[in-house]
Design an enzyme around this catalytic site. Structure first.
Site, PDB file in Angstrom:
ATOM      1  N   LYS A 143       1.856  -3.131   8.655  1.00 40.29           N
ATOM      2  CA  LYS A 143       2.942  -2.528   8.483  1.00 40.29           C
ATOM      3  C   LYS A 143       4.288  -3.286   9.105  1.00 40.29           C
ATOM      4  O   LYS A 143       4.127  -3.773  10.071  1.00 40.29           O
ATOM      5  CB  LYS A 143       3.074  -1.199   9.616  1.00 40.29           C
ATOM      6  CG  LYS A 143       3.747  -0.015   9.054  1.00 40.29           C
ATOM      7  CD  LYS A 143       2.979   1.308   9.560  1.00 40.29           C
ATOM      8  CE  LYS A 143       3.679   1.995  10.522  1.00 40.29           C
ATOM      9  NZ  LYS A 143       3.243   3.390  10.985  1.00 40.29           N
ATOM     10  N   GLY A 203       5.928   3.568   4.957  1.00 41.08           N
ATOM     11  CA  GLY A 203       5.724   4.393   5.990  1.00 41.08           C
ATOM     12  C   GLY A 203       7.151   4.580   6.686  1.00 41.08           C
ATOM     13  O   GLY A 203       8.126   4.139   6.239  1.00 41.08           O
ATOM     14  N   GLY A 204       6.917   5.240   7.728  1.00 47.10           N
ATOM     15  CA  GLY A 204       8.410   5.838   8.580  1.00 47.10           C
ATOM     16  C   GLY A 204       9.063   4.608   9.169  1.00 47.10           C
ATOM     17  O   GLY A 204      10.134   4.390   9.727  1.00 47.10           O
ATOM     18  N   PHE A 205       8.350   3.197   8.875  1.00 50.04           N
ATOM     19  CA  PHE A 205       8.389   2.167   9.629  1.00 50.04           C
ATOM     20  C   PHE A 205       9.017   1.089   8.855  1.00 50.04           C
ATOM     21  O   PHE A 205      10.034   0.266   8.995  1.00 50.04           O
ATOM     22  CB  PHE A 205       7.162   1.741  10.179  1.00 50.04           C
ATOM     23  CG  PHE A 205       7.304   0.829  11.483  1.00 50.04           C
ATOM     24  CD1 PHE A 205       7.569  -0.266  11.683  1.00 50.04           C
ATOM     25  CD2 PHE A 205       7.107   1.622  12.591  1.00 50.04           C
ATOM     26  CE1 PHE A 205       7.475  -1.039  12.688  1.00 50.04           C
ATOM     27  CE2 PHE A 205       6.957   0.889  13.824  1.00 50.04           C
ATOM     28  CZ  PHE A 205       7.144  -0.444  13.984  1.00 50.04           C
ATOM     29  N   GLY A 206       8.498   0.932   7.390  1.00 51.96           N
ATOM     30  CA  GLY A 206       8.970   0.001   6.544  1.00 51.96           C
ATOM     31  C   GLY A 206       7.797  -0.063   5.565  1.00 51.96           C
ATOM     32  O   GLY A 206       7.001   0.940   5.464  1.00 51.96           O
ATOM     33  N   VAL A 253       4.299  -1.018   4.042  1.00 55.34           N
ATOM     34  CA  VAL A 253       2.901  -1.239   4.143  1.00 55.34           C
ATOM     35  C   VAL A 253       2.169  -2.072   3.454  1.00 55.34           C
ATOM     36  O   VAL A 253       2.230  -1.833   2.131  1.00 55.34           O
ATOM     37  CB  VAL A 253       2.080  -0.117   4.684  1.00 55.34           C
ATOM     38  CG1 VAL A 253       0.532  -0.449   5.216  1.00 55.34           C
ATOM     39  CG2 VAL A 253       2.913   0.893   5.579  1.00 55.34           C
ATOM     40  N   ASP A 281       4.732  13.654  15.557  1.00 54.79           N
ATOM     41  CA  ASP A 281       5.080  13.512  14.291  1.00 54.79           C
ATOM     42  C   ASP A 281       3.754  13.805  13.449  1.00 54.79           C
ATOM     43  O   ASP A 281       3.361  12.934  12.415  1.00 54.79           O
ATOM     44  CB  ASP A 281       5.371  12.242  13.764  1.00 54.79           C
ATOM     45  CG  ASP A 281       6.213  12.175  12.597  1.00 54.79           C
ATOM     46  OD1 ASP A 281       6.579  13.416  12.050  1.00 54.79           O
ATOM     47  OD2 ASP A 281       6.565  11.351  11.783  1.00 54.79           O
ATOM     48  N   LEU A 312       1.042  -1.230  -0.007  1.00 57.91           N
ATOM     49  CA  LEU A 312      -0.102  -0.045   0.123  1.00 57.91           C
ATOM     50  C   LEU A 312       0.930   1.296   0.174  1.00 57.91           C
ATOM     51  O   LEU A 312       0.370   2.363  -0.327  1.00 57.91           O
ATOM     52  CB  LEU A 312      -0.957   0.234   1.292  1.00 57.91           C
ATOM     53  CG  LEU A 312      -1.886  -1.116   1.383  1.00 57.91           C
ATOM     54  CD1 LEU A 312      -2.634  -1.043   2.720  1.00 57.91           C
ATOM     55  CD2 LEU A 312      -3.033  -1.073   0.181  1.00 57.91           C
ATOM     56  N   GLY A 313       1.968   1.088   0.541  1.00 63.58           N
ATOM     57  CA  GLY A 313       2.937   2.166   0.467  1.00 63.58           C
ATOM     58  C   GLY A 313       4.100   1.924   1.409  1.00 63.58           C
ATOM     59  O   GLY A 313       4.380   1.129   1.988  1.00 63.58           O
TER      60      GLY A 313
END
Ligand SMILES: *[C@@H]1O[C@H](CO)[C@@H](O)[C@H](O)[C@H]1NC(C)=O
Ligand SMILES: *[C@@H]1O[C@H](CO)[C@@H](O)[C@H](O)[C@H]1NC(C)=O
Ligand SMILES: *[C@@H]1O[C@H](CO)[C@@H](O)[C@H](O)[C@H]1NC(C)=O
Ligand SMILES: *[C@@H]1O[C@H](CO)[C@@H](O)[C@H](O)[C@H]1NC(C)=O
Ligand SMILES: *[C@@H]1O[C@H](CO)[C@@H](O)[C@H](O)[C@H]1NC(C)=O
Ligand SMILES: *[C@@H]1O[C@H](CO)[C@@H](O)[C@H](O)[C@H]1NC(C)=O
Ligand SMILES: *[C@@H]1O[C@H](CO)[C@@H](O)[C@H](O)[C@H]1NC(C)=O
Ligand SMILES: *[C@@H]1O[C@H](CO)[C@@H](O)[C@H](O)[C@H]1NC(C)=O
Ligand SMILES: *[C@@H]1O[C@H](CO)[C@@H](O)[C@H](O)[C@H]1NC(C)=O
Length: 895
Positions: A616, A597-600, A602, A713, A594-595
C-alpha cells in the site's frame, strides 16, 4: 482625450480582474504565513494580491505576537502587502519556524521584516537568519542600504532565496547575535518548476529582479509585478534608463518555458534610443565572486522578411556570453550566466548590436543572484526521528530544542552530543544522550536502539521503571550506559552483561528492584520469585512424576495457545523496515495494482520470490496523512491476531510511505456480497464464519489489546479474505487507543465511512468501542441482506432503518439475500438478524459488546454447521467451498 484615458483605465482594470480571477484559486504549494496572526483567526485573502495568508501558530512554539505602531504608508511596503503584524523573540538564542516542504523541490523562500516601531523603542534590530543548519544572512535594519529590487525600503527588509530543501522539513531560524530582539513579519514559500533556476551547486540569493518598462502605471508608483500576474509570485520591479526606449506589444508571447514569466513582463522591452549604440546597464556589486544571472528575451516586434535583430551578450565588459543571439519571435527565451570573477566595483551587462543586424538589441527582464553555498548537511534523518520519538515518549520540551539538533555546533541541543564530520556534506550523528535528572517516567524507550551511532547513554537519576531492554546489547558502539538511580526491575540481560567484557561500562546502582546477579537471566515473566524456587525443586527431586507433570503442563500450555490462535510470534520477528528501493524491486516497479485503498494505490508484490504481499503506497494527495500512516504502523506492530491483517513491513523514507501486508488473494467482503466477484454467492455458513472471525478480530482489539483499540472504520470493504477465505480485518489508519479505567471514551474528530458511522458518536464526538459495534452491526446486516448500506431508492435509505421498516411490516422474506436460495438454518439466521439489529441500536447503551457478539455468532455458526453436517454433499460443487477447509481445527473455540 479624457475619454480615451478612462477607456484604457477600464480595460486595464478589466484585464486585471480577469487574470486575478483566473489565478486566484491556484496558489498550489504556496505557504503564506502572516507571522503574529492569532491562531484562532481563520486564514484571510489579502486584497492587493489575492494571496491567502494564515497564522504562524502551527509552525513555531516560541515568541510573542505584536503589531507595528507606525502604519504610515510611507514605510515602503504598502504596494507589496501591508504587513502589519509580527512575531518577536525575547527568549532563547535560536528560534525556528518548522515548515513542511517537498524534498528536492526548488522553492522561493521569502522572509519579510517590517519594524514599524512595534516595541516603541525606536531601535531597529540586527540579527541573523539561518536556513536549516546554515547561515543565510544578517538582517540588519540599522544599515541604511536596504532595498528590494533596488527600491529603498524605509523601515524594513525583504530577503529572498531560491533553495532546494534536502528533507521534508525546513527550519527557518532567527538567531539573536547582539542585544536587539529578532522578529519577523511574514514567511512566503513558492514552489518552482524543477527545470528553472537549476544550479550545480548553491542556492540563489536574490540581488534584484527587474523588468524593463518606462511607463508609470496609472496607479502611480505601483510598478511592482507579483502574484497573480506571476504564477510563482516573484516580485519584479520596473526599471528604466534615459538612454533607452520602450517597445510594447499586445500580441501574447509564448512563455511556456521553465521560467513561466508573466505576460505583463513580456509585453514590454527596452532598446537603446540611439539605434546605433549598445544597450548597457551597470550596478554596484562589489565583493561577490559567484554570481548567477538570468536574462529573459522575446522578440516582440513583428519582423518583416528583411528585418533582423542580432546581438552579442557581453558580461563585465570582457566576457562574451553569446556571439550572435536572436531573440525568438513571440517566444520566451532565457539565457543563464554563471560567473565567478569579481566585478571591478560595478558590474556591466552589455548587448552589442551585430553589424549585419537591422534592428537594435532588446531585452525584457533580468534577474541577478548571488550564489550562496549552504554546505552543512542536516543531522542524519533517522537519528532525528528516533530522538523526536524519544522526546515524545517522555514528553520532553526544551527551549533550545528547535532547528537542527547538532548544527551549528553553538546551538547544539542540550542533553545530546554529536559527531560532526569535517566534511560538512556528511550528516552529523547523535553519539551521546545525557538525560540525567530529566524526570523521565515510564520504561526505557525502544527508540533508543535506532540511534545506532550512540556511544554514551546516561539515563541516571530518573524515575524509569520496567526492564533493562535486550536491544542495548546490540548497540555495538555503546561504551557507557548509566541507568543508576531509577526504579528498574527484573534482571539485566545476559547479553548486556557479556558486553562488559568488550569494554562496556554499565552502571545500575540505585535500582532497588533490579536483579544484578547473572543467575536471574533464565527467568521469564513476572513470576520471578516463584520460578527461582521452582527450578531447584525440580532439579533436586528429579522425580519422573514431577518431570512428567511439568511436561504435561507445557504441552497443555502450548496446545491451548495454538488453539486460541491469537498470537503468532513469528510474524513479529519478521516485520521490518524496507527501503524504497526494495519496495520498487518487490513490486517489480509497481507493475500490478490490486486496488485503491483509503490510503493510496495497493500493488502486488513478491517477497523473496515466494511470499506474495500487498503493498500500500500512500499517495501524496491522499487525505490520509503521515499521522494515519504512523497510527497504522504503530498499531500493527503491537497487535497480532489471526483475524487481523498482518503487517510484513513498511517503508518510511522521505515522502515515500509504504505499508506491506500479507496478501489477501480473495479480495474483500464487499466484493463478494455485491456480486462483483465471479465466484458463486457466499453460502450462509461462510457468511456466518466470516462474521464470527471478524467479530473475534474486533473483540481482540477491544479487549485483548492494552490499551484497548477502537478501529473506527469497520465496513465490509475493510474485511479481507485470504486464499482459504479466512476473514481478516484491515485498514487501521483511523484507529485510536483509549484509556482504561474510569475513562472509557475519547473525544475526537469524527472519522469513519458514511452509513457505517455511529450516529451517537457523530452527534457527541464521544468515541467508545460501541461505535465499532454499530459499524459491525451494519456489516452483519449487509451479510444477511446483500443490500447496499445506503440506497436512496429504497423505502428507507439506511440499511438499519430499512431492515427495521421491513420487520415492523412483517415483510421478513424480502430481507434475506435471495441468492442464498433459502439454504440456511432459519434459527441461526434469526439470531444473527436480532444480533445485528441490537448492534445498530441508536443508543450505545443498547448495544452488546464485541465479546457477546462474538459468542452469539459462534453459536449461530455451530447450529448452522450441525444442520449442514448431514447434507454437506449438496453444496460441494461450490468452488468457494472446495477452497475452504472446514476441519474442526478451523472453527475457533467458543469461549
Ligand atoms: C483563499 O481563501 C478563501 C477564503 O478566505 C477561499 O475561498 C479560497 O478557496 C482560498 N484559496 C486558496 C487557493 O486557498
Ligand atoms: C481569539 O482568542 C482571543 C483570546 O485568546 C479572543 O480575545 C479573540 O476574540 C479570539 N478571536 C476569535 C476570532 O475567535
Ligand atoms: C507603448 O509604447 C508607446 C511608445 O512606443 C507609448 O506611447 C505607449 O504608452 C505604450 N503603451 C503602454 C500600454 O505602455
Ligand atoms: C509554446 O511553445 C511550446 C514549445 O515550443 C509549444 O509546445 C506550445 O505549443 C506553444 N504554445 C502556444 C500557445 O503556441
Ligand atoms: C527587402 O529588401 C529587398 C532588396 O534588398 C527590397 O527589394 C525590398 O523592397 C525590401 N522589402 C521591404 C519590405 O523592405
Ligand atoms: C517539524 O514538523 C514536523 C512535521 O510537523 C515534525 O515531524 C518535526 O518533528 C518538527 N520539527 C521540530 C524541530 O519541531
Ligand atoms: C562531544 O563530543 C566531542 C567528541 O566528539 C567531545 O570532544 C566533546 O567534549 C563532547 N561534548 C560534550 C558536551 O560532552
Ligand atoms: C518517582 O515515582 C515515585 C513512585 O511513583 C514517586 O513517588 C516519586 O515522586 C517520583 N519521583 C519523581 C521525581 O517524579
Ligand atoms: C552515572 O550516574 C551517576 C548518577 O548521576 C553519576 O554519579 C555517575 O558519575 C555517572 N557515571 C558516569 C560514568 O557517567
Amino acid at each position: 482625450m479624457e475619454t480615451t484615458h478612462r477607456l484604457v483605465f477600464l480595460v486595464i482594470i478589466a484585464i486585471f480582474f480577469i487574470t486575478y480571477l483566473a489565478n486566484a484559486q491556484d496558489q498550489q504549494g504556496f505557504i503564506s504565513i502572516d507571522c503574529g496572526m492569532p491562531h484562532n483567526e481563520s486564514s484571510y485573502t489579502e486584497e492587493s494580491t489575492g494571496i491567502n495568508y494564515s497564522s504562524d501558530a502551527n509552525f513555531i512554539r516560541t515568541g510573542k505576537r505584536a503589531r507595528i505602531k507606525n502604519e504610515d504608508p510611507e514605510y515602503g511596503m504598502e504596494y507589496i502587502k501591508p504587513y502589519k503584524r509580527l512575531r518577536y523573540f525575547p527568549v532563547g538564542t535560536r528560534n525556528c519556524y518548522n515548515l513542511t516542504v517537498s524534498e528536492g523541490r526548488h522553492y522561493i523562500i521569502r522572509a519579510v521584516f517590517i519594524y514599524g516601531n512595534y516595541d516603541g523603542l525606536e531601535q531597529r534590530p540586527k540579527f541573523d537568519l539561518h536556513l536549516g543548519p546554515n547561515f543565510w544572512i544578517t538582517i540588519n535594519l540599522q544599515d541604511e542600504f536596504r532595498t528590494l529590487n533596488r527600491i529603498w525600503l524605509e523601515d524594513g527588509m525583504v530577503e529572498e532565496i531560491i533553495h532546494m530543501p534536502k528533507s521534508n522539513n525546513l527550519d527557518i531560524c532567527l538567531v539573536k547575535t547582539g542585544t536587539t530582539t529578532p522578529f519577523i513579519s511574514a514567511l512566503e514559500l513558492r514552489p518552482l518548476r524543477d527545470d528553472a533556476y537549476t544550479t550545480k551547486t548553491g542556492s540563489l540569493k536574490v540581488f534584484f529582479r527587474w523588468y524593463f518598462s518606462s511607463t508609470d502605471s496609472i496607479f502611480g508608483t505601483e510598478t511592482i509585478v507579483r502574484y497573480p500576474d506571476d504564477v510563482h509570485d516573484r516580485i519584479w520591479a520596473a526599471e528604466f534608463d534615459d538612454a533607452w526606449t520602450e517597445i510594447n506589444v499586445t500580441t501574447p508571447v509564448n512563455s511556456t518555458n521553465a521560467f513561466e514569466l508573466p505576460q505583463a513582463i513580456f509585453s514590454k522591452a527596452s532598446i537603446p534610443t540611439d539605434a546605433g549604440e549598445s544597450w548597457r546597464r551597470g550596478w554596484p556589486m562589489q565583493n561577490q565572486d559567484d554570481i548567477q544571472l538570468y536574462l529573459h528575451f522575446a522578440e516582440i516586434q513583428a519582423l518583416t522578411p528583411n528585418d533582423t535583430r542580432e546581438f552579442s551578450i557581453l558580461w563585465d565588459e570582457k566576457t562574451i556570453i553569446s556571439d550572435n543571439y536572436n531573440p525568438p519571435e513571440f517566444m520566451a527565451d532565457t539565457v543563464p550566466i554563471r560567473t565567478s570573477t569579481k566585478c571591478d566595483e560595478v558590474c556591466y551587462l552589455e548587448l552589442v548590436r551585430a553589424d549585419s543586424s537591422t534592428l537594435p538589441p532588446s531585452i525584457n527582464a533580468m534577474e541577478v543572484f548571488e550564489v550562496l553555498q549552504l554546505p552543512q548537511s542536516e543531522t542524519d534523518e533517522n537519528d532525528v526521528i528516533a530522538f523526536k520519538n524519544i522526546q515524545a515518549t517522555y514528553r520532553l520540551q526544551k527551549t533550545s530544542w528547535q532547528g537542527d539538533p547538532c548544527v551549528p555546533i553553538y546551538y547544539m541541543w542540550t542533553g545530546l552530543n554529536c559527531s560532526i564530520n569535517t566534511f560538512p556534506s556528511i550528516p552529523p550523528r547523535i553519539i551521546s544522550i545525557d538525560f540525567s535528572h530529566y524526570g523521565l517516567i515510564g520504561t526505557i524507550s525502544s527508540d533508543i536502539q535506532y540511534l545506532n551511532q550512540l556511544e554514551k547513554l546516561d539515563l541516571s537519576n530518573n524515575n524509569l521503571t520496567g526492564r533493562v531492554p535486550e536491544f542495548l546489547a546490540k548497540m555495538k558502539l555503546l561504551t557507557v550506559i548509566n541507568l543508576s538511580g531509577n526504579n528498574l526491575s527484573g534482571s539485566i540481560p545476559q547479553s548486556l552483561l557479556n558486553m562488559q567484557k568488550n569494554g562496556l561500562t554499565l552502571l545500575v546502582q540505585g535500582n532497588p528492584n533490579l536483579c544484578v546477579d547473572p543467575s536471574c537471566e533464565s527467568e521469564a515473566g513476572d513470576g520471578n520469585n516463584k520460578m527461582k524456587l521452582l527450578l531447584p525443586i525440580v532439579a533436586s527431586a528429579a522425580s519422573v512424576g514431577v518431570i512428567t507433570a511439568v511436561l504435561l503442563l507445557i504441552i497443555l500450555f502450548f496446545r491451548k495457545k495454538r488453539q486460541s490462535k491469537a498470537i503468532r510470534p513469528s510474524m513479529v520477528a519478521n516485520k521490518r523496515r524496507f527501503t524504497y528501493e526494495e519496495v520498487t524491486k518487490l513490486t517489480n516497479n509497481f507493475e500490478r495494482t490490486l486496488g485503491q485503498g483509503g490510503f493510496g494505490l495497493v500493488y502486488h508484490g513478491n517477497l523473496n520470490g515466494n511470499e506474495q504481499v500487498a503493498v500500500k503506497v500512500l499517495s501524496q494527495s491522499s487525505p490520509q496523512g503521515y499521522k494515519e500512516f504512523k497510527a497504522e504502523v504503530d498499531l500493527l506492530l503491537r497487535v497480532h491476531h489471526i483475524n487481523l491483517v498482518s503487517l510484513v513491513g513498511y517503508c518510511d523514507e522521505g515522502q515515500h510511505l509504504v505499508l506491506i501486508y500479507e496478501y489477501m488473494s480473495n479480495g474483500n467482503l464487499k466484493q463478494h456480497l455485491s456480486g462483483e466477484c465471479s465466484s458463486s454467492p457466499l453460502s450462509w455458513e461462510n457468511r456466518l464464519r466470516i462474521a464470527a472471525e471478524t467479530a473475534q478480530g474486533l473483540e481482540y482489539l477491544h479487549i485483548g489489546c492494552k490499551p484497548p483499540m477502537i478501529h473506527r472504520d469497520i465496513k465490509s470493504m475493510n474485511i479481507l479474505l485470504d486464499n482459504h477465505f479466512q476473514a481478516k480485518l484491515g485498514d487501521f489508519g483511523l484507529s485510536r487507543s483509549f484509556p482504561v479505567g474510569s475513562e472509557t471514551h475519547v473525544s475526537t474528530n469524527v472519522a469513519g465511512s458514511p452509513g457505517y458511522l455511529d450516529p451517537e458518536y457523530y452527534r457527541t464526538n464521544w468515541l467508545t468501542e460501541k461505535s465499532d459495534v454499530f459499524s459491525f452491526g451494519v456489516v452483519l446486516l449487509e451479510i444477511i441482506t446483500s443490500q447496499p448500506v445506503i440506497d436512496q431508492t429504497r423505502e428507507k435509505s439506511h440499511i438499519g432503518k430499512w431492515v427495521g421498516f421491513k420487520l415492523t411490516n412483517g415483510d421478513i422474506k424480502n430481507i434475506v439475500d435471495p441468492s442464498m436460495n433459502g439454504d440456511y438454518d432459519s434459527s441461526s439466521l434469526w439470531k444473527a438478524l436480532e444480533l445485528a439489529m441490537s448492534c445498530v441500536s441508536p443508543s450505545s447503551s443498547g448495544r452488546p459488546n464485541m465479546s457477546q457478539v462474538a459468542n452469539e455468532l459462534q453459536e449461530c455458526l455451530l447450529s448452522e454447521n450441525s444442520r449442514k453436517g448431514g447434507r454437506r454433499d449438496v453444496d460441494s460443487k461450490s468452488s468457494l467451498e472446495q477452497n475452504t477447509s472446514f476441519g474442526p481445527e478451523h472453527i475457533p473455540d467458543a469461549r
